[in-house]
Write a protein that holds these residues in place. Structure first.
Motif, PDB file in Angstrom:
ATOM      1  N   ARG A 131       4.499 -36.711  25.649  1.00 35.56           N
ATOM      2  CA  ARG A 131       4.995 -35.230  25.381  1.00 35.56           C
ATOM      3  C   ARG A 131       3.660 -34.380  25.886  1.00 35.56           C
ATOM      4  N   THR A 132       4.128 -32.953  25.983  1.00 37.03           N
ATOM      5  CA  THR A 132       2.899 -32.250  26.199  1.00 37.03           C
ATOM      6  C   THR A 132       1.751 -32.342  25.020  1.00 37.03           C
ATOM      7  N   LEU A 133       0.653 -32.411  25.280  1.00 41.44           N
ATOM      8  CA  LEU A 133      -0.424 -32.246  24.363  1.00 41.44           C
ATOM      9  C   LEU A 133      -1.169 -30.890  24.797  1.00 41.44           C
ATOM     10  N   ASP A 134      -1.291 -29.979  23.852  1.00 42.88           N
ATOM     11  CA  ASP A 134      -2.161 -28.864  24.257  1.00 42.88           C
ATOM     12  C   ASP A 134      -3.021 -28.678  22.981  1.00 42.88           C
ATOM     13  N   VAL A 135      -4.385 -28.586  23.214  1.00 37.89           N
ATOM     14  CA  VAL A 135      -5.664 -28.443  22.325  1.00 37.89           C
ATOM     15  C   VAL A 135      -6.209 -27.173  22.569  1.00 37.89           C
ATOM     16  N   GLU A 136      -6.164 -26.142  21.574  1.00 38.85           N
ATOM     17  CA  GLU A 136      -7.202 -25.143  21.676  1.00 38.85           C
ATOM     18  C   GLU A 136      -8.325 -25.192  20.875  1.00 38.85           C
ATOM     19  N   LEU A 137      -9.561 -25.019  21.425  1.00 37.84           N
ATOM     20  CA  LEU A 137     -10.833 -25.220  20.589  1.00 37.84           C
ATOM     21  C   LEU A 137     -11.356 -24.048  20.307  1.00 37.84           C
ATOM     22  N   PRO A 138     -11.948 -23.930  18.873  1.00 35.77           N
ATOM     23  CA  PRO A 138     -12.528 -22.694  18.187  1.00 35.77           C
ATOM     24  C   PRO A 138     -13.788 -22.395  19.389  1.00 35.77           C
ATOM     25  N   SER A 139     -14.123 -21.206  19.827  1.00 36.60           N
ATOM     26  CA  SER A 139     -15.344 -20.979  20.417  1.00 36.60           C
ATOM     27  C   SER A 139     -16.786 -20.823  19.827  1.00 36.60           C
ATOM     28  N   ASP A 140     -16.470 -20.650  18.480  1.00 41.16           N
ATOM     29  CA  ASP A 140     -17.646 -20.179  17.431  1.00 41.16           C
ATOM     30  C   ASP A 140     -18.327 -21.290  16.651  1.00 41.16           C
ATOM     31  N   ARG A 141     -17.706 -22.612  16.804  1.00 38.19           N
ATOM     32  CA  ARG A 141     -18.020 -23.709  16.022  1.00 38.19           C
ATOM     33  C   ARG A 141     -17.824 -24.738  16.792  1.00 38.19           C
ATOM     34  N   VAL A 142     -18.152 -26.085  16.121  1.00 43.34           N
ATOM     35  CA  VAL A 142     -17.868 -27.532  16.711  1.00 43.34           C
ATOM     36  C   VAL A 142     -16.645 -28.010  16.113  1.00 43.34           C
ATOM     37  N   ALA A 143     -15.874 -28.511  16.991  1.00 42.76           N
ATOM     38  CA  ALA A 143     -14.569 -29.078  16.822  1.00 42.76           C
ATOM     39  C   ALA A 143     -14.565 -30.569  16.664  1.00 42.76           C
ATOM     40  N   LEU A 144     -14.109 -31.159  15.858  1.00 38.71           N
ATOM     41  CA  LEU A 144     -13.881 -32.606  15.398  1.00 38.71           C
ATOM     42  C   LEU A 144     -12.370 -32.881  15.763  1.00 38.71           C
ATOM     43  N   ILE A 145     -12.234 -33.973  16.522  1.00 37.13           N
ATOM     44  CA  ILE A 145     -10.728 -34.412  16.811  1.00 37.13           C
ATOM     45  C   ILE A 145     -10.793 -35.722  15.724  1.00 37.13           C
ATOM     46  N   ILE A 146      -9.632 -35.848  15.049  1.00 35.93           N
ATOM     47  CA  ILE A 146      -9.681 -37.038  14.057  1.00 35.93           C
ATOM     48  C   ILE A 146      -7.943 -37.247  14.131  1.00 35.93           C
ATOM     49  N   GLY A 147      -7.801 -38.468  13.627  1.00 32.88           N
ATOM     50  CA  GLY A 147      -6.261 -38.836  13.747  1.00 32.88           C
ATOM     51  C   GLY A 147      -6.335 -40.412  13.778  1.00 32.88           C
ATOM     52  N   PRO A 148      -4.946 -40.882  13.612  1.00 32.23           N
ATOM     53  CA  PRO A 148      -4.782 -42.334  13.505  1.00 32.23           C
ATOM     54  C   PRO A 148      -4.840 -42.883  14.668  1.00 32.23           C
ATOM     55  N   ASN A 149      -4.837 -44.040  14.706  1.00 31.10           N
ATOM     56  CA  ASN A 149      -4.673 -45.011  16.125  1.00 31.10           C
ATOM     57  C   ASN A 149      -3.357 -44.358  16.907  1.00 31.10           C
ATOM     58  N   ALA A 150      -3.594 -44.339  18.232  1.00 30.85           N
ATOM     59  CA  ALA A 150      -2.436 -43.979  19.146  1.00 30.85           C
ATOM     60  C   ALA A 150      -2.076 -42.533  19.052  1.00 30.85           C
ATOM     61  N   SER A 151      -2.994 -41.925  18.402  1.00 33.13           N
ATOM     62  CA  SER A 151      -2.408 -40.242  18.320  1.00 33.13           C
ATOM     63  C   SER A 151      -2.866 -39.301  19.618  1.00 33.13           C
ATOM     64  N   GLY A 152      -3.730 -39.917  20.191  1.00 37.41           N
ATOM     65  CA  GLY A 152      -4.116 -39.120  21.507  1.00 37.41           C
ATOM     66  C   GLY A 152      -5.578 -39.064  21.788  1.00 37.41           C
ATOM     67  N   LYS A 153      -6.461 -39.243  20.736  1.00 35.06           N
ATOM     68  CA  LYS A 153      -7.669 -39.006  20.626  1.00 35.06           C
ATOM     69  C   LYS A 153      -8.588 -39.431  22.220  1.00 35.06           C
ATOM     70  N   SER A 154      -8.359 -40.594  22.482  1.00 39.41           N
ATOM     71  CA  SER A 154      -9.083 -41.033  23.485  1.00 39.41           C
ATOM     72  C   SER A 154      -8.179 -40.217  24.852  1.00 39.41           C
TER      73      SER A 154
END
Length: 86
Positions: free
Chosen positions: A16-39
């Protein structure tokens, strides 16, 4: 150069479409369970930035900010397109 947004519409393993918008003023961490799309996020960026892309069935868009310059990248199949400030 900072990644502001990444949209994956087609990528092997993404169903399915995966859309991620990251903050411009700080560091973003991507966390989630296995097979959630991090890699897959990293794989999508790698695919977009390949110098000699394979003709895969992909559709990826990214928006970067480079010291005030807006850089847009698109990967559709084996074609890569880049726009700087439109």
């Amino acid at each position: 150069m900072k990644l502001q947004r990444l949209t994956i519409e087609r990528l092997p393993g993404i169903h399915r479409t995966l859309d991620v918008e990251l903050p411009s003023d700080r560091v973003a961490l991507i966390i989630g369970p296995n097979a959630s799309g991090k890699s897959s996020l990293i794989r999508a960026l790698k695919t977009l930035l390949e110098r000699r892309p394979k003709p895969e069935d992909v559709q990826i868009q990214a928006l970067f900010d480079d010291q005030g310059n807006r850089i847009e990248g698109r990967a559709t199949g084996g074609v890569r397109r880049w726009l700087i400030d439109g």
